[in-house]
Design a protein around this motif. Structure first.
Motif, PDB file in Angstrom:
ATOM      1  N   SER A 126      -7.570 -59.163  38.397  1.00  0.00           N
ATOM      2  CA  SER A 126      -7.175 -57.760  38.261  1.00  0.00           C
ATOM      3  C   SER A 126      -8.082 -56.919  39.153  1.00  0.00           C
ATOM      4  N   PHE A 127      -7.477 -56.022  39.906  1.00  0.00           N
ATOM      5  CA  PHE A 127      -8.283 -55.156  40.774  1.00  0.00           C
ATOM      6  C   PHE A 127      -7.728 -53.751  40.758  1.00  0.00           C
ATOM      7  N   MET A 128      -8.531 -52.804  41.225  1.00  0.00           N
ATOM      8  CA  MET A 128      -8.098 -51.411  41.291  1.00  0.00           C
ATOM      9  C   MET A 128      -8.500 -50.808  42.623  1.00  0.00           C
ATOM     10  N   VAL A 129      -7.702 -49.836  43.036  1.00  0.00           N
ATOM     11  CA  VAL A 129      -7.992 -49.037  44.226  1.00  0.00           C
ATOM     12  C   VAL A 129      -8.035 -47.583  43.780  1.00  0.00           C
ATOM     13  N   ARG A 130      -9.045 -46.871  44.182  1.00  0.00           N
ATOM     14  CA  ARG A 130      -9.238 -45.502  43.710  1.00  0.00           C
ATOM     15  C   ARG A 130      -8.377 -44.521  44.498  1.00  0.00           C
ATOM     16  N   MET A 131      -8.023 -43.427  43.832  1.00  0.00           N
ATOM     17  CA  MET A 131      -7.291 -42.331  44.470  1.00  0.00           C
ATOM     18  C   MET A 131      -8.255 -41.191  44.789  1.00  0.00           C
ATOM     19  N   ASN A 132      -7.841 -40.322  45.691  1.00  0.00           N
ATOM     20  CA  ASN A 132      -8.569 -39.081  45.944  1.00  0.00           C
ATOM     21  C   ASN A 132      -8.190 -38.073  44.862  1.00  0.00           C
ATOM     22  N   ARG A 133      -9.187 -37.480  44.226  1.00  0.00           N
ATOM     23  CA  ARG A 133      -8.932 -36.650  43.052  1.00  0.00           C
ATOM     24  C   ARG A 133      -8.197 -35.350  43.366  1.00  0.00           C
ATOM     25  N   GLU A 134      -8.667 -34.610  44.367  1.00  0.00           N
ATOM     26  CA  GLU A 134      -8.108 -33.277  44.589  1.00  0.00           C
ATOM     27  C   GLU A 134      -6.620 -33.289  44.939  1.00  0.00           C
ATOM     28  N   PRO A 135      -6.123 -34.223  45.751  1.00  0.00           N
ATOM     29  CA  PRO A 135      -4.676 -34.254  45.972  1.00  0.00           C
ATOM     30  C   PRO A 135      -3.880 -34.495  44.687  1.00  0.00           C
ATOM     31  N   ARG A 164      -4.685 -33.520  41.774  1.00  0.00           N
ATOM     32  CA  ARG A 164      -4.748 -32.300  40.966  1.00  0.00           C
ATOM     33  C   ARG A 164      -3.937 -31.152  41.551  1.00  0.00           C
ATOM     34  N   ALA A 165      -3.470 -31.284  42.759  1.00  0.00           N
ATOM     35  CA  ALA A 165      -2.802 -30.175  43.438  1.00  0.00           C
ATOM     36  C   ALA A 165      -1.532 -29.762  42.694  1.00  0.00           C
ATOM     37  N   PRO A 166      -1.352 -28.454  42.432  1.00  0.00           N
ATOM     38  CA  PRO A 166      -0.083 -27.999  41.836  1.00  0.00           C
ATOM     39  C   PRO A 166       1.110 -28.321  42.724  1.00  0.00           C
ATOM     40  N   ALA A 167       0.895 -28.406  44.036  1.00  0.00           N
ATOM     41  CA  ALA A 167       1.971 -28.830  44.946  1.00  0.00           C
ATOM     42  C   ALA A 167       2.175 -30.325  44.767  1.00  0.00           C
ATOM     43  N   ARG A 168       3.245 -30.704  44.112  1.00  0.00           N
ATOM     44  CA  ARG A 168       3.415 -32.100  43.762  1.00  0.00           C
ATOM     45  C   ARG A 168       3.716 -32.982  44.963  1.00  0.00           C
ATOM     46  N   SER A 169       4.176 -32.398  46.063  1.00  0.00           N
ATOM     47  CA  SER A 169       4.362 -33.217  47.260  1.00  0.00           C
ATOM     48  C   SER A 169       3.034 -33.813  47.710  1.00  0.00           C
ATOM     49  N   VAL A 170       1.960 -33.040  47.563  1.00  0.00           N
ATOM     50  CA  VAL A 170       0.622 -33.517  47.923  1.00  0.00           C
ATOM     51  C   VAL A 170       0.195 -34.629  46.969  1.00  0.00           C
ATOM     52  N   ALA A 171       0.399 -34.388  45.680  1.00  0.00           N
ATOM     53  CA  ALA A 171       0.017 -35.390  44.681  1.00  0.00           C
ATOM     54  C   ALA A 171       0.822 -36.673  44.855  1.00  0.00           C
ATOM     55  N   ASN A 172       2.117 -36.524  45.088  1.00  0.00           N
ATOM     56  CA  ASN A 172       2.963 -37.712  45.217  1.00  0.00           C
ATOM     57  C   ASN A 172       2.629 -38.522  46.456  1.00  0.00           C
ATOM     58  N   GLN A 173       2.260 -37.846  47.536  1.00  0.00           N
ATOM     59  CA  GLN A 173       1.845 -38.585  48.720  1.00  0.00           C
ATOM     60  C   GLN A 173       0.626 -39.445  48.414  1.00  0.00           C
ATOM     61  N   GLU A 174      -0.288 -38.901  47.607  1.00  0.00           N
ATOM     62  CA  GLU A 174      -1.483 -39.665  47.235  1.00  0.00           C
ATOM     63  C   GLU A 174      -1.106 -40.866  46.369  1.00  0.00           C
ATOM     64  N   PRO A 177      -3.953 -24.156  36.609  1.00  0.00           N
ATOM     65  CA  PRO A 177      -2.968 -24.140  37.703  1.00  0.00           C
ATOM     66  C   PRO A 177      -1.743 -25.008  37.428  1.00  0.00           C
ATOM     67  N   LEU A 178      -1.890 -26.007  36.575  1.00  0.00           N
ATOM     68  CA  LEU A 178      -0.771 -26.890  36.228  1.00  0.00           C
ATOM     69  C   LEU A 178       0.001 -26.366  35.022  1.00  0.00           C
ATOM     70  N   THR A 179      -0.715 -25.916  33.988  1.00  0.00           N
ATOM     71  CA  THR A 179      -0.026 -25.436  32.785  1.00  0.00           C
ATOM     72  C   THR A 179       0.662 -24.100  33.025  1.00  0.00           C
ATOM     73  N   GLU A 180       0.148 -23.287  33.942  1.00  0.00           N
ATOM     74  CA  GLU A 180       0.736 -21.977  34.206  1.00  0.00           C
ATOM     75  C   GLU A 180       1.699 -21.991  35.384  1.00  0.00           C
TER      76      GLU A 180
END
Length: 441
Positions: A70-79, A81-91, A298-301
């Motif tokens: 079992s292994f893991m690869v880390r994600m970049n946090r700020e993308p 968290r971005a309210p722009a989901r295109s940024v988050a989904n790309q990550e 920024p996400l809840t509002e």
């Protein structure tokens, strides 16, 4: 040319065959995984009791497996968290590609070392014959057993160092290791419940309950489930006006984008706001109100459409908790194939809020194509489904199995079924109707 004279055959006869590798060191396997892109890695022996339920799926992928890496690869946090989901989904999609690329590289390196191995796919493509389990080897329970973290309230693995910002992969290896890992002896979760506050459909409860259906309906709206709903709308619509009553231009464009590129998660806010993990926790622990202001609000509002099933707890949750978001009713997009699937799906589709005040035991008897008996108990916001008739029933339901499946799939109406005695209810009709209200329409 005779087979025995073929150059390949002659060369193989001259080269002594390598014996299959039966045992490898854990240190070598872990170093190999880290070298090829993993950020952390652990090993689990096939047959461990805690993941015994994964054995049939392991056998489908690689029945020779003796070790799970079992292994893991880390994600970049700020993308993420971005309210722009295109940024988050790309990550998300980029790291899933990284996981699959890393898995392929590890398998290639193992093969070159004389060790047979096969990688389980990180996410999609899946065995997508819905309804039913689409994925094969489940990465999360394997990762927990391999010491890579614990599953949080949001049902994702929280790594002690990187928190929730990781994606997982699994390699199935035809060799035994000299040592295996165990689950970590502490839970890295902070019990902050920010995932509860951020979930737009209320799928995560403070007491740990998780509503899969409401999460799936919204977060995975652009994935395979909604595609069938979209196809139905295209086929059923007699005009563009009728089609647009169900799908806006923006939703049609979103479907196009999902087909042309990759489908997008509508939320995944639970992961975005999670402050657990050594690399993530400090800003939250040092300034909790500031963290909520910067990361959570920024996400809840955010003004957005939240997809809900009619009569679901999610529909009420959006109206109560998120006045800036708009709930849009959609159809259930998966069809029920048989009675056993119906029974299996009941705990997944059960709506706790809608069951408030209900306490009853139901005996179900299905006849016809499928002869099945079941006892379903609903009490204190919980549902219990067991085979056979157990104890005393408040209501007894007798149904032709084929008719019941058609009712579930909106191909037959309940009233005619009762009139024609294809569905018979003995006991309180109010309790029978109350049962139906516990599930979205």
């Amino acid at each position: 040319m005779a087979e025995e004279q073929h150059p390949t055959i002659l060369k193989l006869k001259e080269t002594p065959a390598k014996p299959p590798v039966r045992k490898v060191t854990a240190g070598w396997l872990k170093a190999l995984a880290l070298e090829h892109g993993a950020d952390d890695v652990g090993l689990v022996e096939v047959g461990r009791e805690a993941i015994a339920d994964q054995q049939p799926y392991i056998d489908q992928v690689f029945p020779k497996a003796k070790t799970l890496l079992s292994f893991m690869v880390r994600m970049n946090r700020e993308p993420v968290r971005a309210p722009a989901r295109s940024v988050a989904n790309q990550e998300f999609h980029a790291v899933y590609d990284d996981v699959n690329d890393t898995a392929r590289a590890i398998v290639r390196a193992l093969d070159e070392a004389g060790v047979s191995a096969c990688n389980a796919v990180a996410a999609f493509p899946m065995e997508v014959q819905l309804p039913g389990r689409g994925w094969l080897v489940a990465h999360k329970p394997v990762a927990v057993e391999a010491g890579l973290g614990h599953v949080g309230l949001h049902r994702s693995v929280i790594h002690p160092k990187f928190g929730s910002f990781v994606l997982l992969g699994t390699i199935l290896i035809d060799a035994q290791a000299d040592a295996y890992d165990r689950p970590i002896d502490y839970n890295p979760c902070l019990e902050c419940r920010l995932c509860v506050a951020a979930c737009p459909v209320g799928a995560i409860s403070p007491d740990g309950k998780f509503d899969f259906l409401n999460c799936y309906t919204h977060n995975y709206r652009d994935f395979l489930g909604n595609f069938t709903d979209w196809v139905d709308a295209v086929v059923d619509s007699s005009s563009m006006k009728q089609y647009r009553e169900r799908f806006t231009d923006g939703e049609t464009a979103s479907i196009w984008q999902s087909l042309s590129f990759k489908p997008g998660y509508k939320a995944a806010y639970c992961i975005a706001v999670c402050p657990a993990g050594e690399e993530v926790a400090n800003p939250f622990l040092q300034d909790r109100p500031g963290y909520v202001e910067e990361v959570v609000k920024p996400l809840t509002e955010k003004s957005e459409t939240v997809y809900v099933l009619p009569g679901s707890d999610a529909e009420k949750h959006v109206a109560r908790r998120f006045p800036g978001k708009t709930a849009k009713r959609v159809r259930r997009s998966t069809r029920i194939g048989n009675v056993r699937t119906f029974l299996a799906y009941l705990p997944i589709t059960f709506q706790r809020g809608r069951s408030k005040g209900l306490s009853a035991v139901y005996h179900w008897t299905f006849t016809g194509k499928e002869e099945v008996e079941a006892t379903i108990g609903i009490k204190d916001g919980t549902i219990d489904v067991k085979p056979g008739h157990l104890g005393e029933a408040d209501v007894r339901i007798f149904a032709d199995s084929d008719t019941w499946v058609k009712i579930l799939n909106r191909e037959y109406k309940m009233v005619p079924a009762i009139i024609l005695r294809k569905v018979r209810v003995k006991g309180s009709m109010d309790l029978f109707r109350a049962f139906g209200r516990c599930f979205p329409r």
